[in-house]
Design an enzyme around this catalytic site. Structure first.
Site, PDB file in Angstrom:
ATOM      1  N   GLU A 127       0.864  -1.182   0.000  1.00  0.00           N
ATOM      2  CA  GLU A 127       0.000   0.000   0.000  1.00  0.00           C
ATOM      3  C   GLU A 127       0.899   1.230   0.000  1.00  0.00           C
ATOM      4  OE1 GLU A 127      -4.249  -0.913   1.858  1.00  0.00           O
ATOM      5  OE2 GLU A 127      -2.728  -0.668   3.367  1.00  0.00           O
ATOM      6  N   HIS A 248      -8.860  10.179   3.031  1.00  0.00           N
ATOM      7  CA  HIS A 248      -8.519   9.094   2.108  1.00  0.00           C
ATOM      8  C   HIS A 248      -8.713   9.605   0.688  1.00  0.00           C
ATOM      9  CE1 HIS A 248      -8.155   5.279   0.130  1.00  0.00           C
ATOM     10  NE2 HIS A 248      -7.811   4.730   1.280  1.00  0.00           N
ATOM     11  N   ARG A 297      -0.643   8.961   1.440  1.00  0.00           N
ATOM     12  CA  ARG A 297      -2.020   9.413   1.212  1.00  0.00           C
ATOM     13  C   ARG A 297      -2.186  10.914   1.100  1.00  0.00           C
ATOM     14  NH1 ARG A 297      -5.314   5.167   4.929  1.00  0.00           N
ATOM     15  NH2 ARG A 297      -4.843   3.507   3.480  1.00  0.00           N
ATOM     16  N   HIS A 358     -11.011  10.240   6.799  1.00  0.00           N
ATOM     17  CA  HIS A 358     -10.809   8.803   6.934  1.00  0.00           C
ATOM     18  C   HIS A 358     -10.244   8.401   8.290  1.00  0.00           C
ATOM     19  CE1 HIS A 358     -10.130   4.746   5.659  1.00  0.00           C
ATOM     20  NE2 HIS A 358      -8.814   4.835   5.732  1.00  0.00           N
ATOM     21  N   ARG A 393      -0.716   9.019   9.199  1.00  0.00           N
ATOM     22  CA  ARG A 393      -0.634   7.574   9.426  1.00  0.00           C
ATOM     23  C   ARG A 393      -0.190   6.848   8.158  1.00  0.00           C
ATOM     24  NH1 ARG A 393      -5.306   3.321   8.846  1.00  0.00           N
ATOM     25  NH2 ARG A 393      -5.753   4.780   7.185  1.00  0.00           N
TER      26      ARG A 393
HETATM   27  C1  LIG Z   1     -13.569   2.147   5.458  1.00  0.00           C
HETATM   28  C2  LIG Z   1     -12.339   1.998   6.312  1.00  0.00           C
HETATM   29  C3  LIG Z   1     -11.264   1.247   5.863  1.00  0.00           C
HETATM   30  C4  LIG Z   1     -10.124   1.093   6.647  1.00  0.00           C
HETATM   31  N1  LIG Z   1      -9.107   0.290   6.203  1.00  0.00           N
HETATM   32  C5  LIG Z   1      -8.062   0.056   7.034  1.00  0.00           C
HETATM   33  C6  LIG Z   1      -7.051  -0.888   6.688  1.00  0.00           C
HETATM   34  O1  LIG Z   1      -7.116  -1.522   5.635  1.00  0.00           O
HETATM   35  N2  LIG Z   1      -6.029  -1.075   7.555  1.00  0.00           N
HETATM   36  C7  LIG Z   1      -5.936  -0.403   8.743  1.00  0.00           C
HETATM   37  O2  LIG Z   1      -4.967  -0.625   9.490  1.00  0.00           O
HETATM   38  N3  LIG Z   1      -6.868   0.486   9.090  1.00  0.00           N
HETATM   39  C8  LIG Z   1      -7.943   0.716   8.286  1.00  0.00           C
HETATM   40  N4  LIG Z   1      -8.902   1.595   8.665  1.00  0.00           N
HETATM   41  C9  LIG Z   1      -8.802   2.231   9.980  1.00  0.00           C
HETATM   42  C10 LIG Z   1      -9.132   1.205  11.050  1.00  0.00           C
HETATM   43  O3  LIG Z   1     -10.207   0.403  10.609  1.00  0.00           O
HETATM   44  C11 LIG Z   1      -9.526   1.883  12.338  1.00  0.00           C
HETATM   45  O4  LIG Z   1      -8.602   2.865  12.682  1.00  0.00           O
HETATM   46  C12 LIG Z   1      -9.574   0.862  13.458  1.00  0.00           C
HETATM   47  O5  LIG Z   1     -10.413  -0.220  13.104  1.00  0.00           O
HETATM   48  C13 LIG Z   1     -10.069   1.513  14.720  1.00  0.00           C
HETATM   49  O6  LIG Z   1     -10.272   0.508  15.669  1.00  0.00           O
HETATM   50  P1  LIG Z   1     -10.767   0.931  17.100  1.00  0.00           P
HETATM   51  O7  LIG Z   1     -10.913  -0.330  17.864  1.00  0.00           O
HETATM   52  O8  LIG Z   1      -9.909   1.992  17.636  1.00  0.00           O
HETATM   53  O9  LIG Z   1     -12.200   1.618  16.836  1.00  0.00           O
HETATM   54  P2  LIG Z   1     -13.514   1.113  16.106  1.00  0.00           P
HETATM   55  O10 LIG Z   1     -13.340  -0.159  15.400  1.00  0.00           O
HETATM   56  O11 LIG Z   1     -14.034   2.270  15.334  1.00  0.00           O
HETATM   57  O12 LIG Z   1     -14.478   0.841  17.318  1.00  0.00           O
HETATM   58  C14 LIG Z   1     -14.922   1.895  18.137  1.00  0.00           C
HETATM   59  C15 LIG Z   1     -15.965   1.358  19.063  1.00  0.00           C
HETATM   60  O13 LIG Z   1     -16.322   2.309  20.046  1.00  0.00           O
HETATM   61  C16 LIG Z   1     -17.733   2.367  20.167  1.00  0.00           C
HETATM   62  N5  LIG Z   1     -18.094   3.682  20.705  1.00  0.00           N
HETATM   63  C17 LIG Z   1     -17.822   4.901  20.190  1.00  0.00           C
HETATM   64  N6  LIG Z   1     -18.310   5.858  21.008  1.00  0.00           N
HETATM   65  C18 LIG Z   1     -18.897   5.225  22.041  1.00  0.00           C
HETATM   66  C19 LIG Z   1     -19.593   5.676  23.198  1.00  0.00           C
HETATM   67  N7  LIG Z   1     -19.793   6.969  23.481  1.00  0.00           N
HETATM   68  N8  LIG Z   1     -20.102   4.746  24.039  1.00  0.00           N
HETATM   69  C20 LIG Z   1     -19.942   3.421  23.796  1.00  0.00           C
HETATM   70  N9  LIG Z   1     -19.283   2.944  22.716  1.00  0.00           N
HETATM   71  C21 LIG Z   1     -18.764   3.844  21.858  1.00  0.00           C
HETATM   72  C22 LIG Z   1     -18.210   2.081  18.774  1.00  0.00           C
HETATM   73  O14 LIG Z   1     -19.560   1.701  18.758  1.00  0.00           O
HETATM   74  C23 LIG Z   1     -17.250   0.972  18.373  1.00  0.00           C
HETATM   75  O15 LIG Z   1     -17.644  -0.261  18.911  1.00  0.00           O
HETATM   76  C24 LIG Z   1     -10.050   1.750   7.888  1.00  0.00           C
HETATM   77  C25 LIG Z   1     -11.118   2.523   8.333  1.00  0.00           C
HETATM   78  C26 LIG Z   1     -12.257   2.644   7.568  1.00  0.00           C
HETATM   79  C27 LIG Z   1     -13.405   3.463   8.083  1.00  0.00           C
END
Ligand SMILES: Cc1cc2nc3c(=O)[nH]c(=O)nc-3n(C[C@H](O)[C@H](O)[C@H](O)COP(=O)(O)OP(=O)(O)OC[C@H]3O[C@@H](n4cnc5c(N)ncnc54)[C@H](O)[C@@H]3O)c2cc1C
Length: 554
Positions: A127, A248, A297, A358, A393
């Site tokens: 990537e 993105h 990016r 993104h 990032r």
């Molecule tokens: C379309 C897309 C494609 C991506 N592709 C990639 C990739 O290929 N590789 C990569 O490394 N990264 C990628 N990313 C980024 C990556 O997916 C995210 O940065 C990562 O998954 C974040 O994980 P997390 O556990 O921090 O948060 P998330 O997976 O976003 O989870 C957050 C959680 O917190 C909960 N939450 C939020 N606020 C509250 C609240 N007030 N009370 C209770 N619960 C709450 C939500 O409901 C959710 O369960 C991508 C992101 C997107 C959107």
């Protein structure tokens, strides 16, 4: 330090107790929960919607780690530091790249199935910004869905992890010494735990993901409203690098009025050889960077935006017709389906794309153990700023960061538990009541905040555009205060709490972005187009001014 501001909300009507409460059920939150179980600590995972409703499920491209022959953590470190444009914390990056490969293997141990070659070795793609093939993927382009499936299934079968879905966490609770001691939350449902309640815990972990919903067009799901950053600010924590929002470059363009979550066309599509063209068929990335379409990016997003301005166009195109139908179907089935669902066939036609918000490179400031500046409050995943991403990032480093730093938090909590440094806490109810209740904006404020932010604080920023954005945000705050003064306050409910969080996060982001008078990483100033190391090779730290409740960056 105690909570100085809190969202306007009814007093908690019920209470429960656990050892560690984890907010969020993406890769970061679930990894913390599974790992603290090994230390004998009980975990309660609270999540806003369903367990798999965060960004994790949407991740397409994959997870970066030096797993391939000839690749090393040192090379991964070099690529990460280059993308971060002088602001990465090298120690945090070193932890990421050295612990990353084993963290991915442990994820496989939990049940995640990555794509393998005929010899059973993990298939790796490339990537933007990576000089090697080091991105492991699953289901072709459904990596996040597979990771989420494996983790959700693991927590569901662990009796020591309690789960509350459809619960919006509101604010932190502390004890009399200012140590995190639990939180308030609103459970959306009918049953024993309905409405606003309180959880008492020995420590609190925020894993609430990103804040993409602060802009009109984003790849982030509806739950990504920056709640964790807003909660942390109200609790007195430091947040940092908020101005570094990654846009993105290739998000499917669905028309001028499209709002909310938009489908992503992963960088891996360019990694496999698709290229960017304008309406005349010119490959405008050639000559702009040695990696052409695979430049970092920010470079690609800026080049697309510039070309859109130059051509007076609303989008550019991605050309992957030369892949042929079979490759589209096997390697990118999700993207193919989402394009076709919108009437675009990448096998025979060009894909219209434009940049959209993104990833938040900044967030709640933590040390290498995931500790924030509030004792007992931890943060990991996209909501945190560990120092790994700097000003931008590197692609596919975020899932890895979620894994590695979640494991680090679990290790820290386990060590504290063993040392007797994780006692039960008494919640300081009087302190919680004394905090200033933030007036809630009307629910319609969400769309107005998004419009203001996209117009003035998006890919292109200037002092003028951000002053206009800040003024618009200040107007919304005035309106909310006026409604309280007139005894017509907005109802405390999910829509108004989320609008208040978006408003606070937007205001903090603009405060930092306006102050950074240079262009660096994914922060692009039209009025300060150069990187200025002499003045700005430093982080901006944002906190809430106790008296006014407004964010201040320094
Ligand atoms: C379309 C897309 C494609 C991506 N592709 C990639 C990739 O290929 N590789 C990569 O490394 N990264 C990628 N990313 C980024 C990556 O997916 C995210 O940065 C990562 O998954 C974040 O994980 P997390 O556990 O921090 O948060 P998330 O997976 O976003 O989870 C957050 C959680 O917190 C909960 N939450 C939020 N606020 C509250 C609240 N007030 N009370 C209770 N619960 C709450 C939500 O409901 C959710 O369960 C991508 C992101 C997107 C959107």
């Amino acid at each position: 330090m105690s909570v100085s501001h809190r969202l306007t909300a009814p007093a908690p009507g019920w209470t429960m107790t656990t050892d560690v409460v984890v907010v969020g059920s993406g890769v970061a939150g679930l990894t913390v929960a599974l790992n603290i179980r090994k230390a004998g600590l009980r975990a309660l995972v609270v999540t806003k919607a369903m367990l798999d409703d965060g960004s994790t499920r949407w991740a397409q491209g994959g997870i970066a780690a030096a797993l391939g022959e000839g690749d090393t953590p040192e090379q991964h470190l070099d690529d990460t530091l280059v993308a971060g444009a002088g602001l990465c914390d090298a120690e945090a990056v070193r932890a990421l790249v050295t612990e990353g490969p084993d963290a991915v293997r442990r994820l496989i141990g939990v049940g995640a199935e990555f794509d393998l070659d005929a010899d059973g070795e993990i298939l790796l793609t490339r990537e933007g910004g990576h000089h090697r093939r080091r991105i492991a993927h699953a289901g072709g382009d459904a990596t996040g869905a597979e990771i989420s499936r494996a983790l959700v299934s693991a927590v569901r079968s662990d009796p020591g992890v309690e789960l509350i879905e459809h619960a919006l966490v509101l604010d932190l609770l502390t004890d009399a010494e200012g140590h995190a001691a639990g939180l308030t939350l609103h459970v959306m449902g009918e049953g024993q735990r309905d409405g606003v309640g309180a959880v008492r815990a020995r420590a609190v972990v925020l894993a609430t993901g990103g804040m993409g919903q602060v802009f009109s067009a984003t790849t982030n799901p509806a739950v990504s409203t920056g709640d964790g950053v807003a909660l942390a600010l109200r609790a007195g924590a430091e947040v940092t690098d908020l101005e570094f929002v990654q846009f993105h470059p290739t998000v499917l363009w669905l028309g001028p009025d499209a709002e909310g979550q938009q489908p992503l066309v992963s960088e891996a599509v360019r990694g496999e050889g698709a290229y960017l063209v304008d309406a005349d068929g010119t490959r405008f990335m050639v000559g702009q960077h040695e990696l052409n379409e695979l430049a970092p990016r920010d470079i690609v997003a800026k080049a697309i935006t510039r070309q859109m301005q130059l051509k007076g166009a609303e989008h550019m195109y991605l050309d992957g017709r030369h892949f042929g139908a079979e490759m589209w179907e096997t390697r990118f089935p999700t993207i193919l389906a989402s394009c076709r669902a919108h009437g675009i066939d990448p096998v025979t036609g060009l894909i219209p794309v434009a940049p959209a918000a993104h990833y938040a490179s900044g967030g709640i400031r933590t040390d290498l153990r995931g500790r924030t500046t509030v004792p007992g409050l931890y943060a990991c995943g996209e909501v945190a700023c560990t120092g790994v991403h700097g000003a931008n990032r590197l692609a596919s480093n975020s899932l890895l960061e979620g894994l590695v730093f979640a494991e680090r938090i679990a290790a820290d909590l386990a060590e504290r538990h063993r040392a007797g440094d994780l006692p039960e806490r008494a919640v300081d109810v009087a302190g919680a009541r004394a905090a200033v209740a933030v007036p809630l904006p009307a629910p319609e404020a969400r769309a107005e905040i998004q419009r203001l932010m996209s117009r003035g604080a998006g890919v292109l920023r200037s002092a003028r555009s951000m002053a206009a954005t800040a003024a618009g945000l200040a107007d919304l705050a005035d309106q909310a205060r006026w409604h309280v003064a007139e005894e017509k306050p907005a109802d405390p409910r999910v829509e108004t709490w989320e609008a208040a969080n978006l408003h606070l996060v937007a205001s903090a982001l603009v405060a930092a972005a306006a102050q950074r008078e240079e262009t660096r990483g994914c922060h692009w100033r039209e009025d300060f187009p150069e990187r200025d190391d002499a003045h700005w090779r430093r982080h901006l730290i944002t906190t809430l001014a106790t008296a006014t409740g407004t964010p201040v960056s320094r």
